[in-house]
Design an enzyme around this catalytic site. Structure first.
Site, PDB file in Angstrom:
ATOM      1  N   LEU A 128       0.815  -1.217   0.000  1.00 57.45           N
ATOM      2  CA  LEU A 128       0.000   0.000   0.000  1.00 57.45           C
ATOM      3  C   LEU A 128       0.851   1.272   0.000  1.00 57.45           C
ATOM      4  CD1 LEU A 128      -2.906   1.082   0.258  1.00 57.45           C
ATOM      5  CD2 LEU A 128      -2.570   1.067   2.727  1.00 57.45           C
ATOM      6  N   LYS A 129       1.930   1.257   0.783  1.00 61.96           N
ATOM      7  CA  LYS A 129       2.696   2.511   0.931  1.00 61.96           C
ATOM      8  C   LYS A 129       3.399   2.923  -0.357  1.00 61.96           C
ATOM      9  CE  LYS A 129       7.074   0.827   2.902  1.00 61.96           C
ATOM     10  NZ  LYS A 129       7.058  -0.591   2.704  1.00 61.96           N
ATOM     11  N   GLY A 130       3.698   1.980  -1.255  1.00 63.02           N
ATOM     12  CA  GLY A 130       4.236   2.329  -2.569  1.00 63.02           C
ATOM     13  C   GLY A 130       5.603   2.983  -2.554  1.00 63.02           C
TER      14      GLY A 130
END
Ligand code: B12
Length: 252
Positions: A128-130
């Protein structure tokens, strides 16, 4: 640079041919070692060559930075690279296309294979944090992402991809010692081809900082992503390869 196809490196003045290169020699730092570095640089076409930095690394090794002139020219018209051949989409567009055209979630399985434990790259794409201000693929509502982590054996990856009915398999390879990344990706591609019929085989994507993006065919994968890849590029490619291009083929 407009219109120019022949260029030369630039250090102090335009077109002066100056380059900087670094390497390590397996000898302790002394005058002879510096002479050896200059000789190596000269054999590589750097002439004149100047040692601008030398530092002993532990016992018996020296790291050098050499600065000097090369006489080679670069012909830009002969440069071969993989240009992005698909549109760069927003997360909203990616989700909408999958929803409209596929009418189910797209399943993505990712892992580091072989002995490689460098998970930061694949995590940057999947988690999610990418990376670089972009959210990873887990952020995309219409993607179901399974990140299998480090050192995943190829047979286990194939089994998991089959069980999850993966649309795409993303593998990361960062360690390149003895071309391990090439061997591992070839082995992975061959295992998928052997285990799963062509019409059901997931899209195979390899990534890592030292891959040649032109080598996809030779390694048996559909696409290679290199240094600096962002999740949005990967999501856009997935939609292009698995949704829009497929729909266009069916309509033709
Ligand atoms: C962090 C790190 C580690 C950590 C890894 C922690 C972890 N959980 O990942 C630890 C300390 C465990 C480690 C261990 C080792 N490491 Co290390 N490590 C690094 C380091 C410093 C940074 C790598 C990194 O995280 N980069 C940041 C990410 C975001 O970048 P990236 O991987 O390139 O990923 C991007 C793209 O390449 C692409 N991408 C990557 N994978 C994929 C996959 C897909 C599908 C897609 C689409 C895109 C994609 O997208 C990402 C985002 O843009 C590098 C040096 C460096 N500065 O690169 C050395 C480096 C990679 N390590 C190296 C080595 C040698 C090792 C060890 C063998 C050391 C040892 N003797 O024990 C071990 C091997 C462990 C193992 N079994 O794999 C060497 C590799 C040299 C080589 N020629 O192969 C390097 C280059 C250091 C060096 N100069 O010597 N390492």
């Amino acid at each position: 640079m407009t219109g120019k196809t022949i260029i030369r490196p630039y250090g102090d003045t335009t077109g002066d041919g100056m380059v900087q290169l670094s390497f390590t020699l397996p000898i302790p730092l002394d005058k002879r070692a510096e002479g050896a570095a200059v000789q190596l640089a000269a054999k590589m076409g750097v002439d004149p060559a100047m040692v601008v930095h030398a530092k002993q690394m532990g016992t018996g090794y020296t790291f050098f930075v050499v600065y000097g002139r090369v006489h080679h020219l670069v012909d830009l018209s002969a440069v071969q690279v993989i240009e992005r051949d698909f549109p760069l989409l927003t997360a909203k567009e990616v989700n909408a296309l999958i929803r409209q055209q596929l009418r189910r979630k797209l399943v993505v399985v990712g892992a580091c294979i072989g002995t490689d434990a460098h998970t930061v790259g694949i995590d940057a794409i999947l988690n999610l944090k990418g990376i670089a201000g972009e959210k990873g693929l887990e952020y995309y509502r219409e993607l179901r992402v399974l990140n299998l982590g480090a050192q995943m054996p190829v047979p286990d990856l194939v089994e998991r991809a089959r069980a999850e009915k993966a649309d795409a398999v993303l593998v990361s390879q960062v360690v390149t010692q003895r071309d391990a990344h090439l061997h591992n990706v070839r082995e992975m591609a061959a295992a998928f081809r052997e285990a799963i019929p062509a019409d059901r085989r997931p899209l195979l994507i390899a990534g890592g900082p030292r891959f040649d993006e032109l080598a996809a065919d030779e390694l048996g994968v559909d696409r290679i992503f290199g240094r600096g890849t962002t999740p949005r590029e990967v999501a856009s490619y997935l939609v292009y390869a698995l949704v829009t291009a497929r729909a266009a083929r069916r309509a033709a």
